[in-house]
Design a protein around this motif. Structure first.
Motif, PDB file in Angstrom:
ATOM      1  N   GLU A 155      35.864  36.300  49.687  1.00 24.82           N
ATOM      2  CA  GLU A 155      36.806  37.349  50.098  1.00 24.82           C
ATOM      3  C   GLU A 155      38.218  36.778  50.191  1.00 24.82           C
ATOM      4  N   TRP A 156      38.292  35.522  50.551  1.00 22.55           N
ATOM      5  CA  TRP A 156      39.590  34.832  50.634  1.00 22.55           C
ATOM      6  C   TRP A 156      39.962  34.251  49.268  1.00 22.55           C
ATOM      7  N   ASP A 157      39.103  33.373  48.744  1.00 21.98           N
ATOM      8  CA  ASP A 157      39.322  32.758  47.435  1.00 21.98           C
ATOM      9  C   ASP A 157      38.026  32.062  47.025  1.00 21.98           C
ATOM     10  N   TRP A 158      37.551  32.327  45.801  1.00 21.28           N
ATOM     11  CA  TRP A 158      36.282  31.739  45.370  1.00 21.28           C
ATOM     12  C   TRP A 158      36.314  30.213  45.394  1.00 21.28           C
ATOM     13  N   ARG A 159      37.484  29.634  45.265  1.00 20.12           N
ATOM     14  CA  ARG A 159      37.588  28.172  45.262  1.00 20.12           C
ATOM     15  C   ARG A 159      37.194  27.576  46.624  1.00 20.12           C
ATOM     16  N   ALA A 160      37.304  28.381  47.652  1.00 15.43           N
ATOM     17  CA  ALA A 160      36.934  27.911  48.993  1.00 15.43           C
ATOM     18  C   ALA A 160      35.441  27.627  49.091  1.00 15.43           C
ATOM     19  N   THR A 161      34.623  28.265  48.228  1.00 14.44           N
ATOM     20  CA  THR A 161      33.184  27.993  48.252  1.00 14.44           C
ATOM     21  C   THR A 161      32.891  26.553  47.825  1.00 14.44           C
ATOM     22  N   PRO A 196      32.597  41.038  48.370  1.00 10.67           N
ATOM     23  CA  PRO A 196      31.821  39.797  48.471  1.00 10.67           C
ATOM     24  C   PRO A 196      31.068  39.663  49.792  1.00 10.67           C
ATOM     25  N   ILE A 197      31.711  40.016  50.910  1.00 10.12           N
ATOM     26  CA  ILE A 197      31.038  39.904  52.218  1.00 10.12           C
ATOM     27  C   ILE A 197      29.853  40.857  52.296  1.00 10.12           C
ATOM     28  N   LYS A 198      30.056  42.089  51.855  1.00 14.89           N
ATOM     29  CA  LYS A 198      28.974  43.069  51.878  1.00 14.89           C
ATOM     30  C   LYS A 198      27.828  42.620  50.982  1.00 14.89           C
ATOM     31  N   SER A 199      28.166  41.988  49.858  1.00 16.90           N
ATOM     32  CA  SER A 199      27.136  41.487  48.943  1.00 16.90           C
ATOM     33  C   SER A 199      26.303  40.396  49.608  1.00 16.90           C
ATOM     34  N   GLY A 200      26.978  39.493  50.324  1.00 23.72           N
ATOM     35  CA  GLY A 200      26.262  38.425  51.006  1.00 23.72           C
ATOM     36  C   GLY A 200      25.279  38.961  52.028  1.00 23.72           C
ATOM     37  N   PHE A 201      25.721  39.912  52.829  1.00 22.85           N
ATOM     38  CA  PHE A 201      24.837  40.482  53.844  1.00 22.85           C
ATOM     39  C   PHE A 201      23.740  41.348  53.226  1.00 22.85           C
ATOM     40  N   ALA A 202      23.974  41.859  52.015  1.00 22.04           N
ATOM     41  CA  ALA A 202      22.960  42.675  51.352  1.00 22.04           C
ATOM     42  C   ALA A 202      21.692  41.865  51.065  1.00 22.04           C
ATOM     43  N   PHE A 203      21.851  40.537  50.902  1.00 19.78           N
ATOM     44  CA  PHE A 203      20.706  39.675  50.619  1.00 19.78           C
ATOM     45  C   PHE A 203      20.050  39.114  51.889  1.00 19.78           C
ATOM     46  N   LEU A 204      20.650  39.339  53.040  1.00 19.64           N
ATOM     47  CA  LEU A 204      20.128  38.758  54.275  1.00 19.64           C
ATOM     48  C   LEU A 204      18.671  39.136  54.543  1.00 19.64           C
ATOM     49  N   PRO A 205      18.254  40.394  54.307  1.00 22.82           N
ATOM     50  CA  PRO A 205      16.835  40.738  54.537  1.00 22.82           C
ATOM     51  C   PRO A 205      15.870  39.887  53.716  1.00 22.82           C
TER      52      PRO A 205
END
Length: 517
Positions: A172-178, A310-319
């Protein structure tokens, strides 16, 4: 009588005033970093695709390069730890991982990023086998070691969930941060590890360099050939497709030949001679393909087609992660009372049904109705698969081969993911291109008809129609990739039920928690 040389040696092997809590944090952070890096970039992939000009068919290498390097070098990494000291290889691997993460973060083009991802995988292959072994050398048997094992298992199990959520937040900030986030963590771990971890004594023996080269080159050839076949305009008859595929198979044949002749093989063929282990490893390879495919294609779909942040996508996989941890706990208890073929078979059936469910996705799919049920079912299915297959892959193995058997299991999962994504990307590209051509032809006919009627579309209308056609083509390609993934999982399930003949009373559940996720 103790000499200064003995004292110096003891000091090297056993750090003074070892702080077990700090040692546990060091191992746990390294393991978490390695595990989550397999998933963290899945959320960042659409942004990497745009920024570094990847194509839809080539962006899979961002995931594949890591998994391929990690999986193909894992056996070599474990052997290096045996020969030269596990703490030394752990520190070296973590340091390489941190440096590679820095290179990935500053990557100016796709080639630099892929090289960095491969280097990350190589670092992980050195550090990962050493991390688990260091628990045995650093922590005294009993309460302390059991606690360390539990934390290690938690990091392994939570890595995927943490990676997806953290990937969403950072992207959400910058993909390079990953990538940048690994740098300070890795360097701190590498600096502290020699002070708190106990070194293992090196073993006598030789390093199977030629086996490592043959295996790595062979796997790379197969993955590259499959990936090239999936590129738009390429075909199975192309030299650049056939040569790597045939060459890869030849090199893998050479790997088997080398392993049967060297004194200290990376993968003793006697491990694969046992039907139970062979079936377990091959099934894990197919399962790895299915799991990696879900993360990769679904990560692209929910962001590019459904428009998730991106944040919503990450939480979508949490289950998924919740399901896998819950099912692993249930499976750990079941395997002491139910034969592993039925526990794993049930898990395989769940994953196959889940993947089939994803074939029904459309551009109008909702999360609660069309995604959530299948993500949960997939998580439970994987949990029921991992525990029994971990146990059957290492059951009855000779003590001298236990490390190689455990590494072979992790290798199968990583290589399955790399080969699976490459193969499924080929299917995705074929069907997406087919659908795209159909829609383009229909669009041209519609435009001609509108122009003849004096209703020429505006540039905005044409751009919107083109974008919608691209999303339809991507959806069509994704659902067909899920069909092929479901087929892989079904084959693995059938093999497990038909050929996994070991009984539950022949297994021990001691290793179950360690390899979850």
């Amino acid at each position: 009588m103790t000499t200064p040389v003995d004292l110096a040696r003891d000091e090297e092997v056993t750090p003074r005033k070892t702080n077990l809590t700090v040692a546990l944090i060091v191992i746990a952070m390294a393991q978490l970093m390695i595990v989550l890096d397999g998933t963290i970039v899945n959320i960042a992939t659409p942004h990497i695709l745009t920024d570094l000009d990847f194509s839809q068919s080539s962006v899979q290498w961002v995931v594949t390069a890591y998994a391929l390097a990690f999986g193909s070098l894992l056996l070599l990494g474990g052997r290096l730890g045996d020969l030269f000291g596990r703490r030394r290889m752990f520190v070296l691997g973590v340091a390489i991982f941190a440096i590679a993460s820095l290179l990935g973060g500053i990557a100016a083009n796709s080639a630099m990023l892929l090289a960095a991802r491969g280097l990350q995988g190589a670092g992980a292959a050195l550090a990962s086998p050493a991390a688990l072994a260091l628990i045995n050398t650093t922590f005294p048997a009993g309460k302390e070691r059991n606690r360390a094992m539990a934390v290690y298992a938690a990091m392994s199990g939570a890595g995927a969930a943490v990676g997806l959520i953290l990937g969403g937040i950072l992207t959400e900030w910058d993909w390079r941060a990953t990538f940048f986030i690994n740098v300070p963590i890795g360097l701190i771990v590498a600096a502290i590890a020699p002070r708190v971890l106990v070194e293992s004594e090196g073993n006598d023996g030789t390093l199977d360099i030629w086996g490592a080269v043959a295996g790595t080159v062979g796997l790379f050839g197969i993955v590259y050939g499959l990936s090239h076949a999936g590129q738009q305009g390429a075909s199975w008859g192309d030299f650049e497709t056939l040569f790597p595929l045939i060459g890869g198979l030849v090199m893998l044949g050479m790997f088997v030949l080398i392993e049967t002749r060297v004194k200290h093989p990376l993968l003793p063929m006697r491990i694969l001679a046992d039907r139970t282990r062979a079936v377990s490893l091959f099934s894990m390879l197919l399962i790895g393909a299915g799991m990696f495919a879900m993360f990769f294609f679904l990560g692209l779909f929910i962001q590019q087609v459904l428009g998730y942040s991106p944040i919503k996508s990450g939480f979508a996989f949490l289950p998924f992660s919740v399901g896998i941890v819950a099912a692993a706990g249930i499976a750990s208890n079941l395997v002491s009372r139910v034969d592993p073929r039925w526990v794993a078979g049930f898990g395989g059936l769940l994953t196959t049904v889940s993947m089939w469910g994803l074939t029904n996705l459309s551009m109008d799919s909702s999360y609660a109705t069309n995604l959530l049920p299948w993500v949960i079912v997939m998580g439970f299915g994987m949990g029921f698969l991992f525990i029994p297959l971990t146990l059957t892959a290492t059951a009855g193995v000779d003590k001298n081969d236990s490390g190689a058997a455990a590494s072979a299991l992790n290798t199968a999962q990583q290589i399955g993911g790399a080969v699976g994504i490459a193969a499924l990307t080929t299917a995705f590209t074929h069907y997406a291109t087919q659908k795209g051509n159909e829609l383009a032809e229909a669009g041209r006919a519609a435009m001609a008809k509108a122009t003849a009627a004096g209703q020429t579309p505006t540039k905005e209308q044409i751009a919107d129609a083109t974008h919608q056609a691209q999303l339809q083509a991507q959806t069509f390609g994704s659902t067909h990739a899920f069909w092929f993934a479901a087929g892989m999982l079904l084959v693995g399930t059938v093999l497990v039920v038909a050929l996994l003949g070991i009984k539950h009373d022949e297994l021990s559940t001691e290793e179950a928690a360690v390899h979850v996720g």
